[in-house]
Design an enzyme around this catalytic site. Sequence first.
Site, PDB file in Angstrom:
ATOM      1  N   ASP A 308       0.865  -1.166   0.000  1.00 51.17           N
ATOM      2  CA  ASP A 308       0.000   0.000   0.000  1.00 51.17           C
ATOM      3  C   ASP A 308       0.915   1.233   0.000  1.00 51.17           C
ATOM      4  O   ASP A 308       2.154   1.116   0.007  1.00 51.17           O
ATOM      5  CB  ASP A 308      -0.957  -0.042   1.207  1.00 51.17           C
ATOM      6  CG  ASP A 308      -2.166   0.865   1.009  1.00 51.17           C
ATOM      7  OD1 ASP A 308      -3.171   0.682   1.702  1.00 51.17           O
ATOM      8  OD2 ASP A 308      -2.104   1.770   0.149  1.00 51.17           O
TER       9      ASP A 308
HETATM   10  C1  GLC Z   1      -4.276   4.228   0.100  1.00 47.75           C
HETATM   11  C2  GLC Z   1      -5.269   3.135   0.455  1.00 47.75           C
HETATM   12  C3  GLC Z   1      -5.445   2.099  -0.604  1.00 47.75           C
HETATM   13  C4  GLC Z   1      -5.338   2.729  -1.978  1.00 47.75           C
HETATM   14  C5  GLC Z   1      -3.926   3.254  -2.135  1.00 47.75           C
HETATM   15  C6  GLC Z   1      -3.709   3.931  -3.497  1.00 47.75           C
HETATM   16  O1  GLC Z   1      -3.370   4.407   1.141  1.00 47.75           O
HETATM   17  O2  GLC Z   1      -5.025   2.460   1.688  1.00 47.75           O
HETATM   18  O3  GLC Z   1      -6.724   1.479  -0.388  1.00 47.75           O
HETATM   19  O4  GLC Z   1      -5.613   1.766  -2.979  1.00 47.75           O
HETATM   20  O5  GLC Z   1      -3.569   4.147  -1.102  1.00 47.75           O
HETATM   21  O6  GLC Z   1      -4.440   5.107  -3.567  1.00 47.75           O
END
Ligand code: GLC
Length: 740
Positions: A308
């Site tokens: 993430d």
């Molecule tokens: C964020 C979220 C995740 C998302 C990612 C990209 O931190 O936790 O769900 O897909 O970043 O935006």
Amino acid sequence: MKNVLIYCFAIAFLFIATDLHAQSHLYQDPDAPIDERVEDLLDRMTVYEKIGQMTQLNISMINTTGAASDFTLDEEKTRYLIKNHHIGSFINGDAVAPETWFTFIDGLSRVGMEESRLGIPVIYGIDHMHGASYLAESTIFPHNINLGATFNPVHAYQTGWVTAYESADIGHRWGFAPTIDLGVNPLWARIWETYGEDPHLASVMGRNFVEGYQGNEEIAPFRVAATGKHFVAYSDPRTGWDRTPVQLSMQAIREFHLPPFQAAIDAGIKTMMLNSGEVNGIPVHASYEFITELLRDEMGFEGVVLTDWADIEKLVDLHRTAKNYKEAVYQAVTAGIDVSMTPLNLDFNHALKELVDEGRIPEERLDESVRRILRLKFELGLFEHPFPRNDRLYRIGTEENRLKALAAARESIVLLRNENDVLPARDPGLIVVAGMSANSKRNLNGGWTLTWAGGTEEQYPDDMHTIYTALKNEYPDAEVRLIEAELRSNANRELFNSADLIIYAGGEEPYAEFTGNVTDLTMPQEQLSDVEFLSEFDTPLALVLVQGRPRIFTSVSEKADAILFAGLPGFEGGEAIANIISGRVNPSGRLPISYPMYTGHFSTYNHKPSGVSSSAIYPFGHGLSYTEFVYSDLQLNSESMDKDGSLTASVTISNSGDVSGMESVLWYITNHVGRISRPVLELKHFEKIELEPGESTRLEFEIMPMKHISYPDRYGNRLLEASRITLSVGDLSQEFNIVD
Ligand code: GLC
């Protein structure tokens, strides 16, 4: 002689043709098996090119200003990142027009192909969480909490299908959905991204999204990859705050949190995104046990594992399990990540290159990840079709797609209370609408809509209804008045007194992730006071809860004659709510979560026997209709079976009312004995039916003990003891036995 010459020319031609073909490498042959293409390409890649494929950077690294709303491709930056650092993936960007997205991705893709020594296409990832949520003019469905409330998998399927249909052509080939975390903690700021608290419901809905999204064949020659997130046990932090520690036994993780991920794997999901948090003291991003031993070796996931946002960095500055960034990279890559959503610098690339040069990470480990990444790109057709197309943009925001979102929104609204049948409101003369969500577009959509935390009112489509405008449209002959300020002023008393119906739409402003952290789940006092004030009038009062999570309103719950849980119903939510208030649509939603009564006590419906009786003001599965469904004649074709047997239950459902309606038939079991304590109730099967007044139907559920009643121990061994089982459906129940 002449024939000899012809023969010689023919041989020469064959050699030349073959040789020319040989110059285009095997991996560039679309007819060659993907595994062979992957190996051929991998063999040609340098270590640093492999590291580039394992790196994902944010749009801010390739546009001119670094803003999420800036779609001017900076070709110099892009060439540098792709030519010198071989970056394989980019992400994000606010909602802009289709042509803008097309131009941006087209430019990026062409630079990608021109500057990639081996012609490896880039892949673009984006958070299309409930439709193509970062694409202007697109169709926006209800969020997952509402889709869960429909108990109708077709809406999860359609959400996936339409998202692919509207966004694949402009180059969005990697969607960071579905969220298949379990919505077990009402304090958690992201519960609205889940399909609710039940593992079976989340498994069925998540699988259907994946099948709709990845299985859409109308987007040929493109294909898209879904993302199961956030692996695993992200959603039950003890504090309720996003990304704070989770302490959960492996047995509980296996029984409750794994099933939706296993269902997605079984449906062929191509990628997984990891939980940013720590579980039992180990950040998931550094957990070989979770990523490799559990997700890959045991659950059989063969696709790409994505971190993430900046979560390798967080091993240093948040979790402190790594003394520096290089150690963090060592931990994460060793644990099994394939792609680093770094996403704002090249630290990952440099650190990993050093680790390989030092021999601490063997190139073979990179090969494992790059094989998965290349396979993903081959499977999505990116090598043959690396560029977006803008000849089918008419597909975006079609009326047909909008009607799918409207159908989902209509079935997602839950009628919690309806005293004296104040709803549906037939032929009212004067309706007064009030509350923070009465005339708000953004409140109906929550986060991950147009921008990360929900955008401004002005960014929403001009023709999108709010609850207020939808009511005016629904009741063309009535007077619909909006009170936006000074609600509790004396000046309004006459109006409230003379109205035929007051609708108070409260709830929450949009938020995303940690910006939604709260210290108290209680509905804001301002709103509670408004409801209290409005209840003083003799006018029927309907409360509409537009919110991402169940804000507690127990103190006024009996002050409102009718209560609708609207959740986050999407662009069509205003119309859906108005349709239900007028009776044009008979509500059929059911709560996918337990709605808590107290701020200091939360419990899911499937709590353990030693847990207290669920303290929900409205329980999981609760939802009223404008008609009456009668359950009768529950039959079992056997009273006992052994562990390898099966028995079939059947029940009749009748619509005894005078309007047609949809009914979600929920089948539960209670296992009365287990050496690991058994939940007091477990949803094991559901299906949704529609019945005309007076119509009946008979439904069956085939119960197989190992599939429906066994449960895992901490190691994943399936357990099942001889036991007495209660099967319940509607207000009926029957018992049977599992025998040795
Ligand atoms: C964020 C979220 C995740 C998302 C990612 C990209 O931190 O936790 O769900 O897909 O970043 O935006």
